[in-house]
Design a protein around this motif. Structure first.
Motif, mmCIF file in Angstrom:
data_model
loop_
_atom_site.group_PDB
_atom_site.id
_atom_site.type_symbol
_atom_site.label_atom_id
_atom_site.label_comp_id
_atom_site.label_asym_id
_atom_site.label_seq_id
_atom_site.Cartn_x
_atom_site.Cartn_y
_atom_site.Cartn_z
ATOM 1 N N TYR A 155 0.840 -1.198 0.000
ATOM 2 C CA TYR A 155 0.000 0.000 0.000
ATOM 3 C C TYR A 155 0.874 1.245 0.000
ATOM 4 O O TYR A 155 0.597 2.213 -0.729
ATOM 5 N N TYR A 156 1.928 1.241 0.808
ATOM 6 C CA TYR A 156 2.817 2.408 0.837
ATOM 7 C C TYR A 156 3.575 2.544 -0.484
ATOM 8 O O TYR A 156 3.807 3.663 -0.964
ATOM 9 N N ARG A 157 3.932 1.429 -1.094
ATOM 10 C CA ARG A 157 4.597 1.493 -2.393
ATOM 11 C C ARG A 157 3.642 2.027 -3.472
ATOM 12 O O ARG A 157 4.051 2.779 -4.361
ATOM 13 N N TYR A 158 2.397 1.606 -3.388
ATOM 14 C CA TYR A 158 1.408 2.075 -4.363
ATOM 15 C C TYR A 158 1.289 3.599 -4.300
ATOM 16 O O TYR A 158 1.317 4.288 -5.331
ATOM 17 N N TYR A 159 1.162 4.136 -3.076
ATOM 18 C CA TYR A 159 1.014 5.583 -2.945
ATOM 19 C C TYR A 159 2.345 6.310 -3.139
ATOM 20 O O TYR A 159 2.352 7.479 -3.548
ATOM 21 N N ALA A 160 3.455 5.625 -2.877
ATOM 22 C CA ALA A 160 4.753 6.209 -3.224
ATOM 23 C C ALA A 160 4.825 6.469 -4.721
ATOM 24 O O ALA A 160 5.319 7.510 -5.173
ATOM 25 N N GLY A 161 4.312 5.516 -5.500
ATOM 26 C CA GLY A 161 4.309 5.669 -6.949
ATOM 27 C C GLY A 161 3.371 6.755 -7.437
ATOM 28 O O GLY A 161 3.585 7.359 -8.489
ATOM 29 N N LEU A 162 2.301 7.009 -6.660
ATOM 30 C CA LEU A 162 1.331 8.036 -7.054
ATOM 31 C C LEU A 162 1.723 9.433 -6.589
ATOM 32 O O LEU A 162 1.127 10.418 -7.034
ATOM 33 N N ALA A 163 2.708 9.527 -5.687
ATOM 34 C CA ALA A 163 3.018 10.821 -5.074
ATOM 35 C C ALA A 163 3.322 11.895 -6.113
ATOM 36 O O ALA A 163 2.896 13.052 -5.963
ATOM 37 N N ASP A 164 4.063 11.557 -7.180
ATOM 38 C CA ASP A 164 4.366 12.560 -8.204
ATOM 39 C C ASP A 164 3.489 12.398 -9.445
ATOM 40 O O ASP A 164 3.867 12.793 -10.552
ATOM 41 N N LYS A 165 2.312 11.824 -9.228
ATOM 42 C CA LYS A 165 1.322 11.730 -10.320
ATOM 43 C C LYS A 165 0.080 12.573 -10.009
ATOM 44 O O LYS A 165 -0.933 12.462 -10.692
ATOM 45 N N ILE A 166 0.160 13.366 -8.947
ATOM 46 C CA ILE A 166 -0.971 14.229 -8.576
ATOM 47 C C ILE A 166 -0.884 15.481 -9.444
ATOM 48 O O ILE A 166 -0.051 16.356 -9.212
ATOM 49 N N GLU A 167 -1.734 15.563 -10.434
ATOM 50 C CA GLU A 167 -1.596 16.594 -11.456
ATOM 51 C C GLU A 167 -2.754 17.568 -11.448
ATOM 52 O O GLU A 167 -3.873 17.238 -11.047
#
Length: 491
Positions: free
Chosen positions: A112-124
């Motif tokens: 879960y933390y890896r999933y949101y780690a990957g999304l952290a710089d996809k918030i556009e």
């Protein structure tokens, strides 16, 4: 013998509660005290929230790139995976959950933390095709602010991940309120947050009773978002507490989930699904499928199969590999279950298996199968939070859907059928946030999780969860060299 003593983790430091209050935690498998915890007072809550508010504007967190936040989350995920066995052992000792499950679940939440780690710089954000040619208008998403994350004891590493993962990826700061029952894993987790390198004050972990901790936190004027998992009655207090601050609130509450078994279902798969939905985690699950609705053509066969399987279920020490069902977290749960069973028998229900507590130290309940002659039997109405399965026969698909939706809840649901058209048709008519078909009790960081009705609102996990920890900012830039034509007329 001195008991282990857990302190509060506030603003990057370990401390006792400012009023010196402590509480004892019992090992549910033995009934013996095993640890002592510091209890937060309102002053401690204020310090934790003040630290979180300060860090929102601190350059070390505010100006950290989204990619760098993702790297911190990756580091935290690695530490969780590395320490899964240690945290699992502490959680089992504190809550009575099976060691096999606590270790596996702790290891899995690292994803879960890896999933949101990957999304952290996809918030556009977006550039808007605005209807005014002399304007450049764009949006961007900003952290919503200080988050109060309130988690129960029964799946705390998982439920913490579904809140902290998206909150931290979005750039929020968090005060995590652990349950006053079995909070030890949350303080072990706090050690990993510190070791991962999150700046002091970004995450604080506290626990305590309602008056000293929960109410001051959910009522705090500097809390911008409340992510709560727990029971409906407590949730009503949380909503009332948030009224003055208008904190955005999400609620993941309890359920009385139906599992519908049609007469074309695979009997073995359906029996295993019902057992997983009712006896898995000793029944201490918000998505427990504790209303088994079985089509009459398969009913007797399925009941016989479950009764036979229940004889092989091993109840006992949660640290032993061969144990299937461990103790319940508190003695009160056993007492409530026995009282509900007694009332249900008075309403005409038949106990086909189990129905009693084990006569041994600890909070043990024998897995229980209840046959219900009508839908108003008490075990079909109330959340049992223990290993109790209730079965009710039905005749038609329409009747099954009506019975399944006859509840104030709407969290999970299940359908067992080999008819694909029926699976789509029925799952689409169930008023529940989740529907499992020919399986039960599966989760993933990619799949949203949440309920309808009195099972709460908002969603955890999945892409949309991270957006719930942001607010949209809209920026208008005039590209014209000319002054406003008329300052008294809105453009």
């Amino acid at each position: 013998m001195d008991l282990p003593h857990y302190q509060l983790f506030i603003d990057g430091a370990w401390c006792d509660g400012s009023r010196g209050q402590t509480m004892l935690s019992q090992n549910p498998a033995t009934g013996e005290d095993w640890a002592r915890f510091a209890c937060a007072a309102p002053e401690d809550v204020n310090r934790a929230v003040a630290a979180a508010r300060r860090m929102l504007d601190a350059p070390v967190w505010r100006d950290m790139s989204q990619t760098a936040r993702g790297k911190l989350l990756h580091r935290l995920a690695d530490l969780i995976e590395k320490r899964a066995a240690e945290i699992g052992e502490v959680e089992t000792r504190d809550s009575g959950k099976l060691l096999a499950e606590t270790v596996a679940q702790t290891g899995y939440v690292s994803d879960y933390y890896r999933y949101y780690a990957g999304l952290a710089d996809k918030i556009e954000g977006a550039v808007l095709p605005i209807d005014k040619p002399d304007m450049h208008v764009f949006t961007r998403r900003a952290p919503i602010g200080v988050v109060a994350a309130v988690v129960p004891w029964n799946a705390q590493m998982f439920l913490t991940a579904t809140k902290l993962g998206p909150a931290l990826a979005a750039g929020c700061t968090v005060v995590l309120k652990a349950s006053e029952q079995a909070p030890a894993p949350m303080f072990e987790f706090a050690k990993l947050v510190h070791e991962a390198g999150f700046p002091a004050g970004v995450v604080s972990v506290i626990t305590g009773d309602a008056e000293g901790c929960a109410i001051p936190l959910t009522r705090h004027p500097d809390v911008d978002r409340i992510a709560f998992t727990g029971g409906p009655e407590t949730a009503r207090h949380v909503v009332r507490n948030s009224a003055e601050s208008f904190a955005v609130t999400s609620l993941e509450l309890g359920g009385k989930s139906p599992i519908i078994v049609f007469d074309d279902a695979d009997v073995e798969a359906a029996a295993n699904g019902l057992i997983a939905g009712n006896f898995g985690a000793s029944g201490q699950s918000c998505v427990a499928g504790s209303r088994g609705l079985v089509q009459r053509g398969i009913y007797d066969t399925l009941v016989a199969r479950i009764v036979a399987k229940s004889r092989d279920i091993r109840v006992g020490d949660p640290t032993q590999a061969g144990t299937h069902v461990g103790p319940l977290c508190t003695p009160a749960q056993v007492e409530n279950i026995l009282a509900t069973l007694a009332k249900s028998k008075g309403q005409g229900a038949t106990i086909r298996a189990g129905g009693a507590a084990l006569d041994r130290p600890g909070n043990y309940m024998v897995p229980t199968l209840v046959e219900c002659p009508h839908p108003d039997v008490e075990t079909l109405k109330v959340e049992m939070f223990g290993p109790v399965m209730s079965l009710l026969p039905f005749d038609t698909e329409e009747e099954a859907i009506e019975l399944a939706n006859d509840t104030v809840y709407g969290l999970g649901s299940g359908v067992f059928t080999q008819n694909l058209a029926r699976a789509h048709r029925v799952s689409g008519q169930l008023r529940a946030g989740i529907c499992w078909v020919n399986t039960y009790r599966a989760v993933s960081p990619i799949a949203p999780f949440g309920g309808f009705n009195q099972s709460g609102y908002g969603r955890e996990a999945g892409l949309e969860a991270i957006l719930d920890y942001t607010r949209t900012r809209t920026t208008w830039i005039s590209t014209s060299d000319q002054p406003m034509a008329n300052p008294f007329v809105m453009r």
